[in-house]
Write an enzyme that holds these catalytic residues in place. Structure first.
Site, PDB file in Angstrom:
ATOM      1  N   ASN A   1     -64.738 -21.449 134.370  1.00  0.00           N
ATOM      2  CA  ASN A   1     -65.303 -21.698 133.083  1.00  0.00           C
ATOM      3  C   ASN A   1     -65.163 -20.464 132.453  1.00  0.00           C
ATOM      4  O   ASN A   1     -65.690 -19.474 132.999  1.00  0.00           O
ATOM      5  CB  ASN A   1     -66.745 -22.400 132.946  1.00  0.00           C
ATOM      6  CG  ASN A   1     -67.554 -21.927 134.028  1.00  0.00           C
ATOM      7  OD1 ASN A   1     -67.170 -21.322 135.041  1.00  0.00           O
ATOM      8  ND2 ASN A   1     -68.886 -21.927 134.004  1.00  0.00           N
ATOM      9  N   ILE A   2     -65.347 -20.331 131.062  1.00  0.00           N
ATOM     10  CA  ILE A   2     -65.348 -19.384 130.344  1.00  0.00           C
ATOM     11  C   ILE A   2     -66.440 -19.240 128.986  1.00  0.00           C
ATOM     12  O   ILE A   2     -66.072 -20.196 128.157  1.00  0.00           O
ATOM     13  CB  ILE A   2     -63.834 -18.867 129.768  1.00  0.00           C
ATOM     14  CG1 ILE A   2     -62.948 -18.988 130.742  1.00  0.00           C
ATOM     15  CG2 ILE A   2     -63.659 -17.903 128.748  1.00  0.00           C
ATOM     16  CD1 ILE A   2     -61.272 -19.362 130.257  1.00  0.00           C
ATOM     17  N   GLU A   3     -67.281 -18.522 129.200  1.00  0.00           N
ATOM     18  CA  GLU A   3     -68.446 -18.968 128.081  1.00  0.00           C
ATOM     19  C   GLU A   3     -68.189 -17.805 127.049  1.00  0.00           C
ATOM     20  O   GLU A   3     -67.409 -17.056 126.916  1.00  0.00           O
ATOM     21  CB  GLU A   3     -69.660 -18.490 128.787  1.00  0.00           C
ATOM     22  CG  GLU A   3     -69.940 -19.677 129.857  1.00  0.00           C
ATOM     23  CD  GLU A   3     -71.231 -19.549 130.364  1.00  0.00           C
ATOM     24  OE1 GLU A   3     -71.999 -18.742 130.626  1.00  0.00           O
ATOM     25  OE2 GLU A   3     -71.740 -20.680 131.056  1.00  0.00           O
TER      26      GLU A   3
ATOM     27  N   CYS B   1     -64.692 -25.286 130.029  1.00  0.00           N
ATOM     28  CA  CYS B   1     -65.213 -25.788 131.313  1.00  0.00           C
ATOM     29  C   CYS B   1     -63.832 -25.532 132.122  1.00  0.00           C
ATOM     30  O   CYS B   1     -62.578 -25.181 131.593  1.00  0.00           O
ATOM     31  CB  CYS B   1     -65.382 -27.150 131.443  1.00  0.00           C
ATOM     32  SG  CYS B   1     -67.131 -27.701 130.658  1.00  0.00           S
TER      33      CYS B   1
ATOM     34  N   GLU C   1     -62.607 -27.127 134.353  1.00  0.00           N
ATOM     35  CA  GLU C   1     -61.435 -28.506 134.367  1.00  0.00           C
ATOM     36  C   GLU C   1     -60.541 -28.486 133.123  1.00  0.00           C
ATOM     37  O   GLU C   1     -59.188 -28.420 133.537  1.00  0.00           O
ATOM     38  CB  GLU C   1     -62.099 -29.717 134.274  1.00  0.00           C
ATOM     39  CG  GLU C   1     -63.247 -30.207 135.545  1.00  0.00           C
ATOM     40  CD  GLU C   1     -64.578 -29.713 135.365  1.00  0.00           C
ATOM     41  OE1 GLU C   1     -64.906 -28.493 134.549  1.00  0.00           O
ATOM     42  OE2 GLU C   1     -65.607 -30.184 135.520  1.00  0.00           O
TER      43      GLU C   1
ATOM     44  N   CYS D   1     -68.107 -32.843 132.912  1.00  0.00           N
ATOM     45  CA  CYS D   1     -68.939 -33.176 131.749  1.00  0.00           C
ATOM     46  C   CYS D   1     -68.151 -34.220 130.874  1.00  0.00           C
ATOM     47  O   CYS D   1     -66.944 -34.562 131.343  1.00  0.00           O
ATOM     48  CB  CYS D   1     -69.095 -31.873 130.939  1.00  0.00           C
ATOM     49  SG  CYS D   1     -67.875 -31.386 129.965  1.00  0.00           S
TER      50      CYS D   1
ATOM     51  N   CYS E   1     -64.825 -33.088 129.236  1.00  0.00           N
ATOM     52  CA  CYS E   1     -63.696 -33.131 130.291  1.00  0.00           C
ATOM     53  C   CYS E   1     -63.220 -34.434 130.893  1.00  0.00           C
ATOM     54  O   CYS E   1     -62.084 -34.708 131.239  1.00  0.00           O
ATOM     55  CB  CYS E   1     -64.247 -32.166 131.589  1.00  0.00           C
ATOM     56  SG  CYS E   1     -64.460 -30.498 131.090  1.00  0.00           S
TER      57      CYS E   1
HETATM   58  N1  THU Z   1     -69.128 -26.514 133.362  1.00  0.00           N
HETATM   59  C1  THU Z   1     -67.904 -26.646 133.770  1.00  0.00           C
HETATM   60  O1  THU Z   1     -67.149 -25.397 133.705  1.00  0.00           O
HETATM   61  N2  THU Z   1     -67.690 -27.663 134.491  1.00  0.00           N
HETATM   62  C2  THU Z   1     -68.476 -28.694 134.607  1.00  0.00           C
HETATM   63  O2  THU Z   1     -67.950 -29.701 135.225  1.00  0.00           O
HETATM   64  C3  THU Z   1     -69.750 -28.821 134.077  1.00  0.00           C
HETATM   65  C4  THU Z   1     -69.981 -27.655 133.440  1.00  0.00           C
HETATM   66  C5  THU Z   1     -69.538 -25.079 132.828  1.00  0.00           C
HETATM   67  C6  THU Z   1     -69.729 -25.157 131.356  1.00  0.00           C
HETATM   68  C7  THU Z   1     -70.637 -23.820 131.294  1.00  0.00           C
HETATM   69  O3  THU Z   1     -69.984 -22.776 131.224  1.00  0.00           O
HETATM   70  C8  THU Z   1     -71.648 -24.103 132.486  1.00  0.00           C
HETATM   71  O4  THU Z   1     -70.979 -24.839 133.218  1.00  0.00           O
HETATM   72  C9  THU Z   1     -73.031 -24.487 132.168  1.00  0.00           C
HETATM   73  O5  THU Z   1     -73.002 -25.855 131.387  1.00  0.00           O
END
Ligand code: THU
Length: 130
Positions: free
Chosen positions: A42-44, A53, A55, A86, A89
């Site tokens: 994941n990259i915020e 996310c 995935e 989520c 995804c």
């Molecule tokens: N996130 C994912 O990368 N994959 C998931 O299946 C659930 C959520 C990430 C998004 C965000 O960076 C962090 O988790 C919190 O929501």
């Protein structure tokens, strides 16, 4: 490829998670039917909606390299519970096949296997646009 190996790749990818806001690292690994694996984290983003996310990072890497035939995707979060994809995804995974396996894992020995159809029943798909 066995699921354990795919989970290992997802665990490795999780190390690259860029999560300054949530501190919640996620790793994913997408296994293609040709045997290739694309990983993602994941990259915020300070503008939170720009977050991607793990995935989708893995899937977008695959698609952008011309690989669309996804067999399975392993996902690892960093809590004691399983991390499930989520809603966004799930929809993106469904775009590339109803039978794609989703492996949610805590580690290589503790995992559960679903299909994307299990996780997104009654999905809206390209068929609905005919
Ligand atoms: N996130 C994912 O990368 N994959 C998931 O299946 C659930 C959520 C990430 C998004 C965000 O960076 C962090 O988790 C919190 O929501």
């Amino acid at each position: 490829m066995k699921y354990k190996e795919l989970i290992k790749r997802a665990l490795e990818a999780r190390k690259n998670a860029y999560v300054p806001y949530s501190k919640f690292s996620v790793g994913a690994a997408a296994l293609m039917r040709n045997g290739k694996v694309y990983t993602g984290c994941n990259i915020e983003c300070a503008s939170f909606g720009g977050t991607n996310c793990a995935e989708r990072t893995a899937i977008f890497k695959a698609i952008s390299e011309g690989d669309k035939d996804i067999e399975a995707i392993a996902v690892v979060g960093d809590t004691e519970d399983y991390t499930f994809p989520c809603g966004i995804c799930r929809q993106v995974i469904m775009e590339f096949g109803r039978d794609i396996k989703i492996i949610v894992a805590k580690d290589e020995d503790n995992y559960q296997v679903y299909t994307i159809s299990d996780l997104l029943p009654s999905a809206f798909t390209a068929d609905d646009l005919d």
